[in-house]
Design an enzyme around this catalytic site. Structure first.
Site, PDB file in Angstrom:
ATOM      1  N   ASP A   1      -9.268  -5.241  -5.059  1.00  0.00           N
ATOM      2  CA  ASP A   1      -8.909  -3.915  -4.233  1.00  0.00           C
ATOM      3  C   ASP A   1      -9.673  -2.690  -4.663  1.00  0.00           C
ATOM      4  O   ASP A   1      -9.709  -2.235  -5.794  1.00  0.00           O
ATOM      5  CB  ASP A   1      -7.441  -3.894  -4.438  1.00  0.00           C
ATOM      6  CG  ASP A   1      -6.860  -2.941  -3.458  1.00  0.00           C
ATOM      7  OD1 ASP A   1      -7.564  -2.227  -2.879  1.00  0.00           O
ATOM      8  OD2 ASP A   1      -5.494  -2.910  -3.368  1.00  0.00           O
TER       9      ASP A   1
ATOM     10  N   HIS B   1      -7.290  -5.787  -0.928  1.00  0.00           N
ATOM     11  CA  HIS B   1      -6.210  -4.931  -0.766  1.00  0.00           C
ATOM     12  C   HIS B   1      -5.377  -5.570   0.200  1.00  0.00           C
ATOM     13  O   HIS B   1      -4.067  -5.364   0.298  1.00  0.00           O
ATOM     14  CB  HIS B   1      -6.837  -3.688  -0.184  1.00  0.00           C
ATOM     15  CG  HIS B   1      -5.530  -2.575   0.021  1.00  0.00           C
ATOM     16  ND1 HIS B   1      -5.006  -2.086  -0.696  1.00  0.00           N
ATOM     17  CD2 HIS B   1      -5.212  -1.952   1.083  1.00  0.00           C
ATOM     18  CE1 HIS B   1      -4.103  -1.107  -0.446  1.00  0.00           C
ATOM     19  NE2 HIS B   1      -4.315  -1.112   0.659  1.00  0.00           N
TER      20      HIS B   1
ATOM     21  N   SER C   1       0.970  -1.170   0.017  1.00  0.00           N
ATOM     22  CA  SER C   1       0.111   0.155   0.022  1.00  0.00           C
ATOM     23  C   SER C   1       0.618   1.321  -0.108  1.00  0.00           C
ATOM     24  O   SER C   1       1.682   1.585  -0.678  1.00  0.00           O
ATOM     25  CB  SER C   1      -1.012   0.039   1.152  1.00  0.00           C
ATOM     26  OG  SER C   1      -2.129   0.733   0.938  1.00  0.00           O
TER      27      SER C   1
END
Length: 274
Positions: free
Chosen positions: A202, A233, A91
């Site tokens: 995601d 995600h 991320s």
């Protein structure tokens, strides 16, 4: 070979615990079992968050400095090949992985898991639209968030508000630090192996970001880009539209993701000292 694991946003622990999933614990155990050494650590904002309140914190203090220290530490560990120490970011950590590697020319490669190529505020605007669509946020919340995004986009680094404003829960100075940074172009310029992994479900980092990685790295023989259609995600498998409630259920990083990272890392060529 070895990997330093770099967290996503928020005051994360070394397991990168998000709801019912411990992303980094799953990766560390799976990779170690396959012959890859791993270093993970508590994020600075988790351990020293109280001391950092009121300071002019940027991604450098939040993420970059400790990742660089971790790379140096891991190279000195017995049994670790210092020429084959790479970086894995998830991320926000994935977005910043090219920047970190650019500051440490001994980094052997980078793994980007759900790393955005677009500015963070652009992601926030898309995310809040998704949350409204799935009933996880109100239209009023979305409007307030988008107003913050608009203020941020209009903000210039030299403006008085840049020193005092708090936007989207963080100082304006934090967001301004991303200005001018292109993760995908930076990764292309590193001329080292890059593995980009993306979950097809995601909603936080989406196909728009994957397209950014493909545009920059799609023809680079050192780059590998993989899409896992059923994963969210957190790289946990599921069905249908992903929602925040899904994160609360117990889950584990999909085995095929661990296998992909392990195979890439085990095949990583040594990088000579600059």
């Amino acid at each position: 070979p070895a990997l330093v694991l770099v967290h996503g946003s928020g005051p994360q622990d070394r397991d990168e615990t998000v709801g019912g999933t411990k992303v980094f614990r799953d990766l560390a155990g799976g990779l170690a079992a396959r012959g890859v050494a791993v270093l993970r650590y508590e994020k600075r904002t988790r351990v020293h968050g109280a001391k950092m309140k009121g300071l002019d914190v940027t991604p450098k203090e939040e993420v970059v400095d400790d990742a660089l220290a971790a790379l140096a530490l891991l190279r000195g560990e017995p049994g670790v090949d210092p020429r084959r120490v790479a970086l894995l970011g998830h991320s926000l950590g994935g977005m910043l992985a090219p920047k970190i590697a650019g500051l440490d020319p001994r980094t052997a490669g980078i793994v980007v898991m759900a790393g955005n190529t677009r500015p963070p505020e652009e992601l926030v605007a898309d995310q809040v639209d998704h949350l409204v669509a799935v009933g996880a946020a109100t239209a009023e919340t979305a409007a307030a968030t988008k107003a913050d995004v608009a203020r941020l986009r209009a903000l210039s680094p030299g403006a008085p508000e840049a020193k005092t404003a708090t936007l989207l829960g963080a100082p304006a100075s934090y967001w301004l630090a991303f200005r001018g940074y292109d993760p995908a172009a930076t990764a292309k310029g590193l001329a080292i192996p890059v593995l980009v992994l993306q979950g097809g479900r995601d909603y936080q980092v989406t196909s728009k970001d994957l397209d950014g990685w493909k545009a920059a790295l799609g023809t680079d023989p050192r780059a590998t880009i993989r899409l896992f259609p059923a994963l969210n995600h957190l790289f946990v498998a599921g069905e249908g539209t992903s929602t925040p409630a899904e994160y609360e259920r117990p889950g584990h990083v999909a085995p095929e993701v661990v296998e992909a990272i392990a195979a890439w890392t085990l095949a990583l060529p040594p990088r000579a000292r600059p």
